[in-house]
Design a protein around this motif. Sequence first.
Motif, short mmCIF file in Angstrom:
data_model
loop_
_atom_site.label_atom_id
_atom_site.label_comp_id
_atom_site.label_asym_id
_atom_site.label_seq_id
_atom_site.Cartn_x
_atom_site.Cartn_y
_atom_site.Cartn_z
N ASN A 27 -11.07 12.60 5.18
CA ASN A 27 -10.50 11.77 6.23
C ASN A 27 -11.53 10.83 6.80
O ASN A 27 -11.28 9.66 7.02
CB ASN A 27 -9.98 12.66 7.37
CG ASN A 27 -8.56 13.10 7.10
OD1 ASN A 27 -7.82 12.38 6.46
ND2 ASN A 27 -8.21 14.27 7.58
N ASP A 309 1.66 8.25 9.91
CA ASP A 309 0.35 7.59 9.80
C ASP A 309 -0.41 7.67 11.12
O ASP A 309 -1.64 7.76 11.13
CB ASP A 309 0.50 6.14 9.36
CG ASP A 309 0.76 6.05 7.86
OD1 ASP A 309 0.68 7.11 7.18
OD2 ASP A 309 1.06 4.95 7.36
N LYS A 312 -2.06 10.92 11.20
CA LYS A 312 -3.21 10.93 10.27
C LYS A 312 -4.41 10.25 10.92
O LYS A 312 -5.55 10.69 10.79
CB LYS A 312 -2.87 10.20 8.97
CG LYS A 312 -2.01 11.03 8.04
CD LYS A 312 -1.82 10.31 6.71
CE LYS A 312 -0.87 11.09 5.84
NZ LYS A 312 -0.25 10.28 4.79
N GLN A 355 -1.61 17.77 9.93
CA GLN A 355 -2.91 17.18 10.33
C GLN A 355 -3.72 18.14 11.19
O GLN A 355 -4.71 17.74 11.82
CB GLN A 355 -2.67 15.87 11.10
CG GLN A 355 -1.95 14.80 10.30
CD GLN A 355 -2.62 14.53 8.96
OE1 GLN A 355 -3.84 14.52 8.87
NE2 GLN A 355 -1.83 14.33 7.92
#
Length: 391
Positions: A27, A309, A312, A355
Amino acid sequence: MKTNIKIIGTVFSLLAFQCCVIEAATNAAAFTPSNPPGMQPLANHNSPAWRAARMFQHGANLGNYLETPPGQNWGITVSADEFAAMKREGFDHVRVPVGWHHYAGAAPDFTLAPEIFSRVDFVVTNALANQLAVMINIHHFDELDKDPAKATAEFLAIWRQIAAHYKDFPDQLVFELDNEPHGKATTALMNPIHARAIAEIRQSNPHRTIVVEPGGWGGIGELKNLILPPDDNVMVSVHCYDPFYFTHQGASWAGPDTKATGIQFPGPPAKPLVPDASLDLKPWVVDWIKKYNTLPADKNPSSPLAFTDKLKFVRAWSDYYGYPVHLGEFGSYTKADPTSRANFYAAFRRAAEAQKIGWCIWDWSAGFRYWDKSNQRPLPGMHAALFGGLN
Ligand code: BGC
């Protein structure tokens, strides 16, 4: 999952740790840091804040209760046994919005009335007695949003008193500085004010976890403007109500854009939604509804696309800067149909869990409720949505 076999636990922890490191690295590699230079990454991901974050994984907001001004009742009562119900359902924490400022006396002391402490004590002690971690905040402090500089003295005085009152409480109690800074309370303006509040609290609570929300209503897009003191017991919290026209449909306080009701989750609907012309919807809402009616599931705006998103990004930001992030509010008003609500809560909490972000629903028993007080059960579909299994 509990196991008493230590060795399995150790192997599992090592594997989990390695996975986390690999995932964090992946990430972080894709992430471009853009916070101001004053925001220094913290290296230790096993700090008190990260350990505290593990207690705040699956929560419920006790909304519309203690944030109300004195003399007002927004229809919520809370009995001691509801905390046992929360725990039984699977929640591990409760976030408690509190309107402390409504109970503050005159400057310069801004002395808080004993009444608000006894009401908050009731919630905090009952939650802790049921092994629920607790996050208390200052909620709807409008003066701070309108004129942060002017309200700073009161903000600090309120925290000085709350901190003194709860200084000997266990670590399961954490302080969130202020709910959803917005308006003049921009992230940039609040950064130094939050730092002062943290310093104030640290005088009496050197080891208490403190939670900070960015501006823009705790907006995910505002994380990039945060500058936090290098305090390893500070957690960040963000709110996300996307897709907003679904979650806030029919919510009178959310403005004219949310007047159209009948929006399902996920889209597209079997039968296109044709909003009543008298609603006089703005072109951007009409356009959203057109997309909702016509785009396939994987492109539809009323779908996990609206938040995946963003979550994320939260994870990548958190990994890079080294502050755990909690998702303090998400949810859907009860004007949406029950099946869509359950679908939405399920999809959102799965996306948050994917996540590794702890979540807290808005809310326990008010307008976005999980719990149906009339029959002492969750609303249909809600238990399965949040905790899996049969409802
Ligand atoms: C507010 C509530 C509101 C909820 C959803 C919360 O932050 O305190 O009054 O119902 O957001 O809009």
